[in-house]
Structure formats: C-alpha cells, structure tokens
Design a protein around this motif. Structure first.
Motif: not given
Length: 452
Positions: A358, A24, A352, A408, A367, A355-356, A363-364
């Motif tokens: 992360l 990541h 956001l 999410k 969100y 986010k991809d 991500q949690q």
C-alpha cells in the motif's frame, strides 16, 4: 554508449518514468481497473490515458501491454495532427525509451531517446517557462490521479501551463480538479475556499458542456453560499443520464445527501436501474447506504437491516475492485453495525497482511480505521465477553492495540486527514492523563512532530 550512460540521459527526460509516481502495486492495480472501465470511444483524454496505462502496465510487469498502449498514444497524437503533436510526442517517446530500456533492447531505447532530443530542439519551451505547456499539462494530468502530495505538485504544473496558455480549457479543468482534492480539512481557510470556488467557476464557464465541472461547481457554490440549487442540480442530473457520462455523478449525490438521505437513495436506486452495470453508480449507492447507517445513532433492527443492504452492495464493490482498501474497510464497518464483528476482524487482518503493497496514505487510512475498530467495535464485543468471564484484560488489550495503530499512522511522514486525526486522538489521550502510556505517547509525539 554503455547502459549506464544511456540511463543517465534517460533520467534527464520528462516522462512518467521520471516523475516519481511510485510503484505501490495496490495503488497501480486499482488505478488500472478504474481506467479499464473508461469508455475509450468517448474518452476526452486519450493521450494521457494511454501514456499512463503504459507506465502502469510496465511497473506491474506487463511490458508487452505497456508497449501496446504507448504505441496507441503515439497513433492518437499523430492522427490529431495538431501543432502540439511534436511536444506531446516528447513525453510519449520518452516513455517508450524507458520501456525498451527495461526490456533490455538498448538500441531501440537509444533510438527513441535520440528522437526525443531532436523533438526538444524543434519545440523548445517558450521564453520564461521551465517546461513547454504541453509537457507541464501532461505532467499535471498524470500527478492529479495520484495522492494528495502529488495533487499539490499538479497544481504547480497546471499553473505553469496556464501562464503560457491562459485560455486553455484542459489546464483550467486540471487545476480545478487538483485544487478541489489537494488539501486536508485542517488546511482550509475562507480564503482557500474562495480561491477553489473561483477556479472551479472559471473552468466551468470556459467549458459549459463539461458536466463534471458543472456538477462540481454547483456543489461547491451551494456549500459556500448556502443556496438552494435543487432545480439546477436536477437538470444537470437529467443531462448526465441522457448522455451516459457519469463522471460528475458523485458531486450530484453529495448535494442530494445534504438535502436528505431518502432523496439521495431514491435517486440512486433509480439510476442503478438505468445503469445496472456501472461501477460508478454501484459505489455511489453503496456509500449512500453506509452513510445512512452511520447517521442512525441508536442500535436497532432497522439499522441492522440497512447495514445488511449496505453489505450486499459493498460485496459487489470489492468483487469488482478487490484492490479497493476503502471498499473493504467500508464493508468491515457495516459488518460491525450488523453485529458480525468476527467477519470485520477477518477483513482487517487480511488488509494488514498486505500493508507493504500500500502507498503511505492508504497505510495511514488502514491504521487509523483499524484503531477505531479496535477501540469501538472490538471493545464493545470484549465488554460482553468480559461480563461473561469477569476478565478485564481483553478491554485493556484492545485499547493498547488501538493506541499502537494510531502511532503507526502518525509515524508515517505523509500529509493526510488520517494522520491528523491520529495525532489529535493521541494528544487527547495525553491531555486526559488517565492512560498508563501517556508518557510514552508524549515522547513519541515530540519525535514525530519535531519538524512540524
């Protein structure tokens, strides 16, 4: 040997490229920046440092930097000339074999592979050990720098190393760090607290000059036994300032914050004057301002003024570390307290959109934090707008979006505080029974929790 056969043999090696560390970009970029702030002259873990930097650089696409750092690790190992050198070189040369494989230089890759296999025959694991303690310890030190799931694994590898070398202070310190950070709040029990405290105590007694361990021990002891250790903490702080080794400073300020925000902030400002360029001190002071704002329950000009001071500090934090999602979210939160909700919205939308990049736990966190922002901060602004327009639609929209982001966070199968809090809020919503989406939420929870 063809490339496929070479890769199969490489995959059997123990090194950073086979330890499933993740790729990541956000996490690796942030880790690289933190490591680049380490004083290489006083670094007590140079082999781990250069090996991990080599992995990070290669994963981020900087192959030449990866080779450079891995060769530095190789030089450090050889200069030390210790008995462990032959085993430490196994991990290092396995990393080099992988980097040259990625570079397409198969002959060099094969050469390093054969060196590793020769070293493995010369330095096998002791009887009863799956891995040699040097390899197990190196793996533990690498895993402990990643997320909680990796820290859980690190505990096992440090214990494995300690089974073979029960007096090794590096493995005791690693185990103390891993145990201190591997669990979420819902998992703590009195027995677990006692086990962690005992391990931290053991590590600090084995290495009484390690200020990081001394700071961690005094904090955990104070929490567990409700003792006043202010004089001892102050003494550790002064030793920390005199040496310039700030690794344990966060624990010291957590203790001061338990006494009073005023005391903690006063000390933080004093230390910032002494170390104006320290990113560690900057983050600690910024966090103190944020928590001071959070502790002020009533909206007032004073709270807005504190929020503005916090904003100025967190602007510096994210300028120094633009990959810090927690830094950006803290900044967004303080903008809300300063009544700059639009700026907070902009920050969240930017995060956001990325986010991809992360890792799951980040991500949690994003969100869950955005859900709270939608529910509390945007809703407050929407209520004002609704009074002007008499349109309740915006409020419902914010609440529905808040639920969406809790779902999410909960849907990501990764153990974290933010997932637990999201699930708890979703369950509370169903229990209240007033939300139009209760049935949908209930079905969702049955699916995501079916194996738990």
């Amino acid at each position: 040997m063809d490339n496929s056969s070479l890769k199969q043999r490489l995959e059997r090696l123990e090194c950073h490229f086979t330890w499933d560390l993740g790729q990541h970009r956000n996490e690796l970029q942030g880790m690289k920046r933190k490591m680049q702030n380490v004083d290489q002259e006083t670094c007590t873990w140079p082999v781990h440092y250069y090996n991990l930097l080599g992995y990070i650089h290669q994963t981020l696409g900087s192959n030449s930097e990866a080779v450079k750092h891995l060769h530095k690790a190789e030089s450090v190992i050889q200069e030390q000339g210790t008995e462990e050198a032959g085993v430490q070189l196994q991990v290092n040369k396995a990393n080099l074999a992988w980097v040259y494989f990625h570079l397409g230089e198969m002959n060099k890759s094969k050469g390093y592979l054969e060196e590793v296999e020769r070293l493995q025959r010369m330095h096998p694991a002791p009887p009863g050990c799956t891995l040699h303690p040097e390899v197990s310890g190196e793996k533990g030190w690498t895993l402990v720098r990643f997320n909680k799931s990796k820290k859980r694994q690190a505990i096992d590898y440090f214990k494995m190393a300690l089974n073979a070398e029960p007096d090794r202070k590096e493995w005791h310190k690693g185990l103390a760090i891993a145990m201190n950070t591997a669990y979420i709040w819902s998992e703590f029990t009195p027995e677990l607290d006692a086990d962690i405290l005992e391990q931290v105590k053991t590590a600090s007694e084995i290495d009484p000059n390690d200020l990081f361990l001394q700071s961690l021990y005094i904090l955990r002891k104070s929490k567990a036994q409700a003792e006043n250790n202010e004089e001892e903490v102050q003494s550790i702080l002064e030793r920390t300032l005199s040496t310039g080794n700030l690794d344990g400073l966060g624990f010291i300020f957590e203790y001061f914050r338990l006494i009073s925000f005023e005391r903690a902030i006063q000390e933080g400002q004093r230390i910032r004057e002494k170390f104006p360029d320290s990113t560690t001190v900057l983050k600690i002071l910024a966090d103190l301002y944020k928590r001071k704002v959070y502790s002020m329950k009533e909206d007032s000009q004073e709270r807005q003024a504190w929020a503005q001071k916090g904003i100025e500090l967190f602007e510096e934090v994210v300028r120094d570390n633009p990959d810090s999602v927690r830094g950006w979210i803290s900044l967004a939160s303080l903008h809300c307290y300063a009544h700059n909700t639009e700026r907070a919205d902009e920050i969240y939308q930017q995060l956001l959109s990325e986010k991809d990049d992360l890792p799951p736990h980040t991500q949690q966190f994003l969100y869950y934090s955005y859900s709270c922002h939608l529910y509390y901060n945007k809703q407050s602004r929407d209520q004002y707008q609704r009074r002007q327009s008499r349109d309740p639609y915006q409020r419902r929209q914010s609440r529905d979006q808040s639920i969406d982001y809790l779902m999410k966070a909960a849907a990501i199968q990764n153990t974290s505080e933010d997932r637990q809090k999201s699930i708890m809020l979703l369950k509370k919503t169903v229990k209240n029974g007033r939300h139009s989406r209760c049935e949908e939420i209930s079905k969702f929870l049955k699916i995501v929790l079916k194996d738990e």
